[in-house]
Every structure is written in C-alpha cells, then in structure tokens.
Design an enzyme around this catalytic site. Structure first.
Site, PDB file in Angstrom:
ATOM      1  N   THR A 106       0.826  -1.200   0.000  1.00  0.00           N
ATOM      2  CA  THR A 106       0.000   0.000   0.000  1.00  0.00           C
ATOM      3  C   THR A 106       0.860   1.250   0.000  1.00  0.00           C
ATOM      4  O   THR A 106       1.928   1.245   0.594  1.00  0.00           O
ATOM      5  CB  THR A 106      -0.812  -0.029   1.308  1.00  0.00           C
ATOM      6  OG1 THR A 106      -1.614  -1.188   1.269  1.00  0.00           O
ATOM      7  CG2 THR A 106      -1.651   1.203   1.499  1.00  0.00           C
TER       8      THR A 106
ATOM      9  N   ARG B 126     -12.917  -9.202  -0.109  1.00  0.00           N
ATOM     10  CA  ARG B 126     -12.046  -8.907   1.042  1.00  0.00           C
ATOM     11  C   ARG B 126     -11.634  -7.421   1.054  1.00  0.00           C
ATOM     12  O   ARG B 126     -11.261  -6.852   0.053  1.00  0.00           O
ATOM     13  CB  ARG B 126     -10.791  -9.781   0.976  1.00  0.00           C
ATOM     14  CG  ARG B 126      -9.803  -9.578   2.126  1.00  0.00           C
ATOM     15  CD  ARG B 126      -8.696  -8.613   1.780  1.00  0.00           C
ATOM     16  NE  ARG B 126      -7.654  -8.557   2.805  1.00  0.00           N
ATOM     17  CZ  ARG B 126      -6.687  -7.644   2.829  1.00  0.00           C
ATOM     18  NH1 ARG B 126      -6.625  -6.718   1.908  1.00  0.00           N
ATOM     19  NH2 ARG B 126      -5.780  -7.650   3.777  1.00  0.00           N
TER      20      ARG B 126
ATOM     21  N   GLY C 134      -9.130  -4.823   3.388  1.00  0.00           N
ATOM     22  CA  GLY C 134      -8.105  -4.799   4.437  1.00  0.00           C
ATOM     23  C   GLY C 134      -8.197  -3.560   5.299  1.00  0.00           C
ATOM     24  O   GLY C 134      -9.259  -2.931   5.416  1.00  0.00           O
ATOM     25  N   ASP C 135      -7.084  -3.204   5.893  1.00  0.00           N
ATOM     26  CA  ASP C 135      -7.037  -2.071   6.816  1.00  0.00           C
ATOM     27  C   ASP C 135      -7.037  -0.712   6.108  1.00  0.00           C
ATOM     28  O   ASP C 135      -7.442   0.297   6.683  1.00  0.00           O
ATOM     29  CB  ASP C 135      -5.772  -2.151   7.673  1.00  0.00           C
ATOM     30  CG  ASP C 135      -4.507  -2.106   6.811  1.00  0.00           C
ATOM     31  OD1 ASP C 135      -4.474  -2.799   5.772  1.00  0.00           O
ATOM     32  OD2 ASP C 135      -3.561  -1.385   7.174  1.00  0.00           O
TER      33      ASP C 135
ATOM     34  N   THR D 265       1.075  -0.332   6.534  1.00  0.00           N
ATOM     35  CA  THR D 265       1.143  -1.214   5.390  1.00  0.00           C
ATOM     36  C   THR D 265       1.408  -2.622   5.906  1.00  0.00           C
ATOM     37  O   THR D 265       1.787  -2.810   7.059  1.00  0.00           O
ATOM     38  CB  THR D 265       2.233  -0.756   4.394  1.00  0.00           C
ATOM     39  OG1 THR D 265       2.224  -1.631   3.258  1.00  0.00           O
ATOM     40  CG2 THR D 265       3.608  -0.755   5.015  1.00  0.00           C
ATOM     41  N   GLY D 266       1.184  -3.591   5.049  1.00  0.00           N
ATOM     42  CA  GLY D 266       1.370  -4.973   5.487  1.00  0.00           C
ATOM     43  C   GLY D 266       0.043  -5.689   5.582  1.00  0.00           C
ATOM     44  O   GLY D 266      -0.967  -5.205   5.042  1.00  0.00           O
TER      45      GLY D 266
ATOM     46  N   GLY E 256      -3.304  -6.504   6.286  1.00  0.00           N
ATOM     47  CA  GLY E 256      -4.339  -5.660   6.856  1.00  0.00           C
ATOM     48  C   GLY E 256      -5.088  -6.300   8.010  1.00  0.00           C
ATOM     49  O   GLY E 256      -5.502  -5.607   8.947  1.00  0.00           O
TER      50      GLY E 256
HETATM   51  N1  ASP Z   1      -2.531  -3.272   4.103  1.00  0.00           N
HETATM   52  C1  ASP Z   1      -2.953  -3.660   2.796  1.00  0.00           C
HETATM   53  C2  ASP Z   1      -4.053  -4.660   2.898  1.00  0.00           C
HETATM   54  O1  ASP Z   1      -4.016  -5.521   3.744  1.00  0.00           O
HETATM   55  C3  ASP Z   1      -1.858  -4.220   1.970  1.00  0.00           C
HETATM   56  C4  ASP Z   1      -0.475  -3.736   2.274  1.00  0.00           C
HETATM   57  O2  ASP Z   1      -0.249  -2.655   2.679  1.00  0.00           O
HETATM   58  O3  ASP Z   1       0.486  -4.458   2.135  1.00  0.00           O
HETATM   59  O4  ASP Z   1      -4.943  -4.618   2.077  1.00  0.00           O
END
Ligand code: ASP
Length: 325
Positions: A187, A215, A217-218, A238-239, A241
């Site tokens: 992200t 789906r 995410g965050d 990021t990561g 979610g």
């Molecule tokens: N946080 C985002 C999600 O889970 C993806 C990401 O930032 O890596 O959709």
C-alpha cells in the site's frame, strides 16, 4: 517490481539513516506544538513513495495544503501500471477482479473512504469526494462506483496484461499464502504537514494480491490504515491488513504519540503490540510510519525489508525502517 526486490536484497541496515529525530527506546519528552516545527514535510510508505512525495512536495512547497498534497502524491502510484499493488495495474483478487480501497483524512478530522471499488483509477479522489460531498465517511462496492460515476469519474479497465498474466500463473496453484515483503501487498500511505502546520493523510491500495473476492483490508478503514489528529500527529500502515485491523493500528500509533512517545517509538510499540497478540508472525509483515506536529517522523515494522520515503526542506530520501525480528 523487481527494482524493489533488488533494493531489499541490497539495502543495508544503516542506523544513521533509520531514525527521525529520536533514537529508539527514548521517549519524546518535549511539548507537542512548541518550538519551530520541521515543515512542510511529507512521508510515505515504500519506494513508490519517492515519486509520490515529489508530487506532494510540489503542492507543499507552493504553500498548498497538506490535504491537496497527499491526494496529489498518492495519485502517482495509483496511475502507474508498474506499481502492482496500488490503483491501475494492481494485482486482482482470486477471481481476476481489481478491487481498490482508499481513505483520506484532514486536519479537522474529516474523513472519506471507499472500499471494494472497481473500475476507477483514482480511488483516493473518490474518497475525498465522499468526505466533501456526502454526509458519510465510507462507501463500498457498487454504491461507491455509482457515486464515483455520478461525480464524473470514468469507468476504466484496471487489469493490465501483466497483472492478468500473474493472476493466471497464480491460478495454477491457487495458494492463498502471504509472502512477506514480496510485491503482493504494498500500500501507499502518505502523511504530510503543510507550511501552516496542519496535517493530512491518505492511504490507497489494491489490497492483498489474489485475496478473496470482497475482502477489504485495513487501508480504507479510518483508525486502522490511517489516522490523523491535528493536535498530535498522523500515522499510516502497510502490510497484512487483518493484523492491523485487529489492533486499529494507526489510531494506536497516534494515541501512543499523544502519551508522549516519539513517532519512532510509537510505531515500535504498536508493532510490538501486534506481535504480542498474533500467534505466529513468521510470515506476517506489518509496517507503520508516523509524523508528529513538530515534523518528527519514524517508522517500524516486524521484519526487515520495509522502507519509507521522506521529503522535507533538508531531506529527500528512502529510509530502511527499523524492524523487530
Ligand atoms: N494493508 C494492505 C491490505 O491488507 C496491503 C499492504 O499494505 O500491504 O490490504
């Protein structure tokens, strides 16, 4: 993004590059809001943050608002088909559909968000319209698309041949397994403080690659993927979610800054909380970045490999985030 993969391999752990103004483990002891703040400033996640920061900096250095800056900034990776984790060209879900999530928040705690939005290249601008043109915070799916079309956004095909090819390859095994720091979820979250000292943030993503259809995410969730409190600071995530949402991660980082922690320490404490609550973080990456009202910043993640871009009067660089494991 091979360049990023190579960068991860090559990047060294350089402590001098890693901090904002406070070393890890040392709490911010000053009074927020006093003294000369480092402004304007913009920070954003991953190496696609560098060109995004350039666009934001154009706005900030011309005395534009933090809100205009973050929107202009994240539109850069949204439009770039080489960035496979945001906007146009983003990886699709397991049904081959590109579904996008984004949110934006300003100095007055106004916020707007869209989730599970298809066919629109710039979800961040739709999120801003939700904030400014509706009484709501969040629109999703068909409703978000209808709203976008009513606001003059164009319906476009977002699945590029490259992403379609990767999806077809993925279908051969159809394994739903997150791979940390590999380009299946990156992200862009961006935080800015303008010359006036006001904060804003934006966050936009195509989400986890090959996710289940539907789906979210965050990233479009205010408090999870992004939070701004103009009295204290701002944070974005990021990561994976799911892990960020469980802890309402970005809100947590801002509240930790409110308690007197530096941005760097606040990000670290939030990551430690996530680690403590998850059974297994071997395959789990989460990274936070944060900015306070003094223009101090920091970042922290679970595993080595996350980086973030910083631009202010003195700096224009990509920083290897500190990490826990
Ligand atoms: N946080 C985002 C999600 O889970 C993806 C990401 O930032 O890596 O959709």
């Amino acid at each position: 993004m091979n360049s990023r993969r190579n960068f991860i391999k090559l990047s060294a752990w350089g402590t001098t590059l890693l901090t904002g103004l406070y070393p890890a483990g040392k709490a911010f002891a000053g009074t927020l809001g006093k003294g000369a703040a480092n402004k304007p400033i913009v920070i954003s996640t991953w190496n696609h943050g560098m060109p995004a920061n350039d666009a934001a900096w154009k706005v900030l250095s011309g005395n534009g608002s933090a809100l205009d800056a973050v929107e202009a900034g994240v539109r850069v990776p949204e439009a770039d088909p080489e960035v496979r984790t945001v906007g146009y060209g983003g990886f699709p879900d397991r049904e081959g559909k590109v579904t996008l999530d984004a949110c934006i928040m300003d100095k007055d705690s106004n916020c707007g968000s869209v989730a599970f939005l298809q066919h629109i290249k710039h979800p961040i601008s739709v999120a801003r319209k939700v904030m400014e043109e509706t009484p709501h915070v969040m629109l999703v799916g068909e409703g978000a698309l209808d709203f976008a079309l009513s606001q003059g956004f164009k319906k476009e095909k977002l699945l590029t041949p490259a992403s379609e090819k990767d999806w077809k390859n993925w279908l051969k095994e159809s394994k739903y397994k997150p791979v940390i720091n590999i380009e299946n979820h990156d992200t862009i979250g961006m935080l800015a403080m303008d010359a006036n000292g006001d904060l804003a943030g934006a966050c936009t993503t195509s989400g986890a690659a090959f996710k289940m259809h539907g789906r979210v995410g965050d990233s479009p969730i205010i408090g999870a993927g992004l939070f701004v409190d103009n009295e204290v600071g701002a944070a974005t995530a990021t990561g994976l979610g799911e892990a960020v949402m469980r802890m309402v991660g970005s809100h947590l980082v801002v509240e930790l800054m409110r308690q007197g922690n530096s941005p760097q320490d606040a990000c670290r404490l939030a990551v430690e909380r996530i680690i403590a609550k998850q059974k297994d973080v071997k395959d789990l990456q989460v990274g936070f970045i944060a900015l306070n009202k003094q223009g101090e910043y920091g970042g922290y993640c679970i595993h080595k490999g996350f980086d973030y871009a910083v631009r202010d009067k003195a700096t224009n660089k990509l920083i290897d985030s500190k990490y826990k494991l």
